[in-house]
Enzyme design. Sequence first.
Site, PDB file in Angstrom:
ATOM      1  N   ARG A  59       0.801  -1.230   0.000  1.00 11.37           N
ATOM      2  CA  ARG A  59       0.000   0.000   0.000  1.00 11.37           C
ATOM      3  C   ARG A  59       0.834   1.282   0.000  1.00 11.37           C
ATOM      4  NH1 ARG A  59      -4.035  -1.035   4.783  1.00 11.37           N
ATOM      5  NH2 ARG A  59      -2.652  -2.793   5.182  1.00 11.37           N
ATOM      6  N   GLN A  96      12.308 -15.673   6.347  1.00 13.12           N
ATOM      7  CA  GLN A  96      11.031 -16.390   6.426  1.00 13.12           C
ATOM      8  C   GLN A  96      10.840 -17.194   5.149  1.00 13.12           C
ATOM      9  OE1 GLN A  96       7.643 -14.033   7.545  1.00 13.12           O
ATOM     10  NE2 GLN A  96       6.201 -15.729   7.312  1.00 13.12           N
ATOM     11  N   GLY A 149       2.428 -15.687   7.501  1.00 16.67           N
ATOM     12  CA  GLY A 149       1.832 -15.431   8.816  1.00 16.67           C
ATOM     13  C   GLY A 149       2.853 -15.013   9.859  1.00 16.67           C
ATOM     14  N   TYR A 171      37.096  26.350 -10.565  1.00 18.93           N
ATOM     15  CA  TYR A 171      36.921  25.228 -11.502  1.00 18.93           C
ATOM     16  C   TYR A 171      37.374  25.654 -12.886  1.00 18.93           C
ATOM     17  CZ  TYR A 171      34.325  21.456 -13.883  1.00 18.93           C
ATOM     18  OH  TYR A 171      33.962  20.380 -14.628  1.00 18.93           O
TER      19      TYR A 171
HETATM   20  C1  UD1 Z   1      -1.373  -8.459  13.052  1.00 17.16           C
HETATM   21  C2  UD1 Z   1      -2.042  -9.281  14.146  1.00 17.16           C
HETATM   22  C3  UD1 Z   1      -3.256  -8.528  14.678  1.00 17.16           C
HETATM   23  C4  UD1 Z   1      -2.837  -7.187  15.193  1.00 17.16           C
HETATM   24  C5  UD1 Z   1      -2.089  -6.420  14.121  1.00 17.16           C
HETATM   25  C6  UD1 Z   1      -1.503  -5.155  14.704  1.00 17.16           C
HETATM   26  C7  UD1 Z   1      -1.650 -11.608  13.597  1.00 17.16           C
HETATM   27  C8  UD1 Z   1      -2.221 -12.856  13.043  1.00 17.16           C
HETATM   28  N1  UD1 Z   1      -2.432 -10.555  13.602  1.00 17.16           N
HETATM   29  O1  UD1 Z   1      -2.308  -8.333  11.995  1.00 17.16           O
HETATM   30  O2  UD1 Z   1      -3.854  -9.264  15.702  1.00 17.16           O
HETATM   31  O3  UD1 Z   1      -3.956  -6.450  15.622  1.00 17.16           O
HETATM   32  O4  UD1 Z   1      -0.997  -7.201  13.585  1.00 17.16           O
HETATM   33  O5  UD1 Z   1      -0.925  -4.379  13.707  1.00 17.16           O
HETATM   34  O6  UD1 Z   1      -0.510 -11.616  14.050  1.00 17.16           O
HETATM   35  N2  UD1 Z   1       4.934 -10.178   9.007  1.00 17.16           N
HETATM   36  C9  UD1 Z   1       5.980 -11.011   8.728  1.00 17.16           C
HETATM   37  N3  UD1 Z   1       5.706 -12.182   8.076  1.00 17.16           N
HETATM   38  C10 UD1 Z   1       4.458 -12.524   7.705  1.00 17.16           C
HETATM   39  C11 UD1 Z   1       3.392 -11.663   8.008  1.00 17.16           C
HETATM   40  C12 UD1 Z   1       3.663 -10.484   8.661  1.00 17.16           C
HETATM   41  O7  UD1 Z   1       7.125 -10.725   9.042  1.00 17.16           O
HETATM   42  O8  UD1 Z   1       4.289 -13.595   7.119  1.00 17.16           O
HETATM   43  C13 UD1 Z   1       5.208  -8.911   9.706  1.00 17.16           C
HETATM   44  C14 UD1 Z   1       4.852  -7.697   8.864  1.00 17.16           C
HETATM   45  O9  UD1 Z   1       5.969  -7.240   8.124  1.00 17.16           O
HETATM   46  C15 UD1 Z   1       4.425  -6.686   9.917  1.00 17.16           C
HETATM   47  C16 UD1 Z   1       3.865  -7.561  11.033  1.00 17.16           C
HETATM   48  O10 UD1 Z   1       4.399  -8.847  10.838  1.00 17.16           O
HETATM   49  O11 UD1 Z   1       5.524  -5.960  10.426  1.00 17.16           O
HETATM   50  C17 UD1 Z   1       2.348  -7.588  11.033  1.00 17.16           C
HETATM   51  O12 UD1 Z   1       1.908  -8.076   9.815  1.00 17.16           O
HETATM   52  P1  UD1 Z   1       0.542  -7.606   9.212  1.00 17.16           P
HETATM   53  O13 UD1 Z   1       0.289  -8.359   7.963  1.00 17.16           O
HETATM   54  O14 UD1 Z   1       0.486  -6.134   9.178  1.00 17.16           O
HETATM   55  O15 UD1 Z   1      -0.441  -8.167  10.353  1.00 17.16           O
HETATM   56  P2  UD1 Z   1      -1.972  -7.846  10.479  1.00 17.16           P
HETATM   57  O16 UD1 Z   1      -2.719  -8.735   9.574  1.00 17.16           O
HETATM   58  O17 UD1 Z   1      -2.195  -6.392  10.393  1.00 17.16           O
END
Ligand code: UD1
Length: 488
Positions: free
Chosen positions: A21, A81, A86, A399
């Site tokens: 985004r 990762q 997740g 220069y």
């Molecule tokens: C996550 C939480 C949610 C919380 C929210 C707060 C989970 C399942 N959900 O949701 O409860 O309210 O954050 O902002 O944890 N990331 C990785 N690898 C991945 C996925 C994400 O490193 O596979 C990192 C992202 O870069 C980011 C963070 O984890 O820094 C959160 O990821 P994001 O996809 O924003 O999580 P949400 O779905 O918003």
Amino acid sequence: MSEIAVRPTAVIVLAAGAGTRMKSRTPKILHTLGGVSMVGHALTAARALDPEHLVAVVRHQREQVAAHIHQQDPGVLLADQDEVPGTGRAVECGLDALRQAGADTGSGTVVVTYGDVPLLTSDLLQELVAEHQSSGNAVTVLTTELEDPTGYGRILRQGDEVTGIVEHKDATDLQRRIPEINSGIYAFEAAALTEALSRVSADNAQGEKYLTDVLSIARDSGRRVSALITEDRWQVEGANDRVQLQALGAELNRRTVTAAMRAGTTVIDPASTWIDATVTLEEDTTILPGTQLHGDTHIARDAVVGPDSTLTDVTVGQGATVTRAHGTGAVIGAGGVVGPYSYLRPGTVLGEDGKIGAFYETKNVTVGRGSKLSHLGYAGDTTIGEYSNIGCGNITANYDGENKHRTIIGSHVRTSSNTVFVAPVEIGDGAYTGAGAVVRKDVPPGALALTVAPQRNAEGWVQAKRPDSAAAQAADDAQNNTNTPTAE
Ligand code: UD1
Ligand code: CA
């Protein structure tokens, strides 16, 4: 600030997400606020916990992100990762990398934070760890209450106890009305985390391994889970797009400017004053409206900067004034005067009580104590001694079209208006130059350099060549008035 009982075994910063985004070729967490990248802020807060290991989990735009992280903090262990998505999987990969690096992840506290939550302070993280360790919890999650909790995971409770977290996409209508949200920042007991993660599945609306499932799993196996609620929602807010990044940046700036005022800086207009998180100011400094201070800038006591000045990596000495100036990589000595409308480029060093005045551009210049370049000129690749006065409109021709050359000007030199120094050239101590001098040869100490040809007046040129002009008429009138006695 709370005390930590035991230093955490590890802080794992999650930074593998895509960040689409932002609509940017630059990885999301490399976007900056307060002069520092989002992940830079996250690493600073994490490092302040003094963990045995600091881990960043990466995947998206891996090379660029990894290089930036190591530039911010060379001690960070990078964990890749895999294709399983997740937050739960991300933490698993972080723990795997730790074990591969020989770390003992069987005990102690593991803290998880995000690379895109830039306002989280080390103080709040310390508080989370202290609360976690003193309560003997398996998990302590940082939460806050939001007016609009849409999109966030919701905290499920039975009385004071946290029973789990449900993601917005998986939640019932009733659960979606819960205002308390999961910040995504936690302290875990290491063994309980590893154990619970091995039981997390991807059986949910997004087909991901949720870290949030660890809470209910730990609780179901008889362990305690609780929350630390913060009222400071900014500290747990992430930036997913440039609108959120701007809002967080403005809030960070408000906090930085407020802290500066509390520490003894007068700021006339906080709304138009932008101070990077990396800038330092001493007491009794004054920042006037429309001023931006960036990078490694330092403002010493009694200095006044602004209005309308932008300084990046500039040191401003005690009692100096900088008015409507743009400076980068410069040092301004104590009592120095800069501006209005000065452009200080890298390598500019202004000595004590020196002056770089109106409409002057300088680059790679050392100006000695008390020397002045007051108006309208350019000095590049130049050394000036003490108490010299460089006249209006002086220019160093440094220069030759291919190479840069130095101009060396001694102490107590007086140069007249419009002197051009054709470098390389050296002006001795106490020397003078005449107006319009084009100095191509060295000037010995105490000499006056003159290069102007004698002036010749072509009498009557205007009346002869421009007979009907207003100028010719004016000349005629002047000559008639002064040369022709009026007949009585
Ligand atoms: C996550 C939480 C949610 C919380 C929210 C707060 C989970 C399942 N959900 O949701 O409860 O309210 O954050 O902002 O944890 N990331 C990785 N690898 C991945 C996925 C994400 O490193 O596979 C990192 C992202 O870069 C980011 C963070 O984890 O820094 C959160 O990821 P994001 O996809 O924003 O999580 P949400 O779905 O918003
Ligand atoms: Ca998010």
